[in-house]
Each structure stands twice: as C-alpha cells, then as structure tokens.
Design an enzyme around this catalytic site. Structure first.
Site, mmCIF file in Angstrom:
data_model
loop_
_atom_site.group_PDB
_atom_site.id
_atom_site.type_symbol
_atom_site.label_atom_id
_atom_site.label_comp_id
_atom_site.label_asym_id
_atom_site.label_seq_id
_atom_site.Cartn_x
_atom_site.Cartn_y
_atom_site.Cartn_z
ATOM 1 N N CYS A 92 2.061 2.013 -5.247
ATOM 2 C CA CYS A 92 2.562 3.392 -5.123
ATOM 3 C C CYS A 92 3.706 3.436 -4.114
ATOM 4 O O CYS A 92 4.714 4.104 -4.320
ATOM 5 C CB CYS A 92 1.455 4.339 -4.648
ATOM 6 S SG CYS A 92 0.038 4.451 -5.754
ATOM 7 N N CYS A 141 -2.303 2.773 -1.501
ATOM 8 C CA CYS A 141 -1.928 2.060 -2.726
ATOM 9 C C CYS A 141 -0.578 1.360 -2.557
ATOM 10 O O CYS A 141 0.460 2.015 -2.475
ATOM 11 C CB CYS A 141 -1.893 3.079 -3.868
ATOM 12 S SG CYS A 141 -1.066 2.525 -5.351
#
Length: 106
Positions: free
Chosen positions: A34, A31
């Site tokens: 993230c 991600c």
C-alpha cells in the site's frame, strides 16, 4: 489535488455521489505494498484531476466500506462511475500500469 481520505461516514457523498469517476484505494498503515503505490496514486490524482478523483480508505479505521465492497486483500482499488463499480484491481502495480488501468476504465 492530492488524494482525499474517505471514511465510512463520507463514502457515499465522496464516492457514490461524485460527478467524476472515483478510484478508491483501500489500504492500511501496516501494508507495505500500500505504501509503495501511495506516491504513484498521489501523482496520478494531480495529473488526472480533471478526469478522475482518487480517494483512500484506511481499512483499519473504516471497516464498513471495505466489508461492503468485499475487500479481502489490500491494496485493493475500485473504480466507481455513477456510483457503480466498473473495475477493480488488487495488489501493487507500477504507476504506468495504474494509469493505464484508470484510463481504460474511465
């Protein structure tokens, strides 16, 4: 104090039974957003260590906790106080915005 990796097995102990408020960052290795907020959360965990504990849960390795919380998108951050969710935030944000959200919630 850097962020702590929490697993399905340690979630209750580290998060629900914590004396301090806890920010849980649900994230994954793949991600991009993230990874963008990771360094900010690390810095905040050190700067705010006396007020809040910041932990990370890898959703790929620990599917149970995010399922329990109804996590649909990542990064998702939940702030727990006394074992209860008091606030949550989805998506990446600049460090200042993360810090404001944490301070308002604790």
């Amino acid at each position: 104090m850097a962020t702590t990796a929490v697993t399905d097995a340690t979630f209750e102990e580290e998060v629900l039974k914590s004396d301090l408020p806890v920010v849980v960052d649900f994230w994954a290795e793949w991600c991009g957003p993230c990874k963008m907020i990771g360094p900010s959360l690390e810095e905040l965990s050190e700067e705010m260590a006396d007020k809040v504990k910041i932990v990370k849960v890898n959703v790929d390795e620990n599917p149970s906790a995010p399922a329990q919380m109804g996590v649909r998108g990542i990064p998702s951050m939940f702030l727990f106080k006394g074992g209860q969710v008091v606030s949550n935030k989805v998506g990446a944000a600049p460090k200042a915005a993360l810090q404001s959200w944490i301070e308002e919630s604790i």
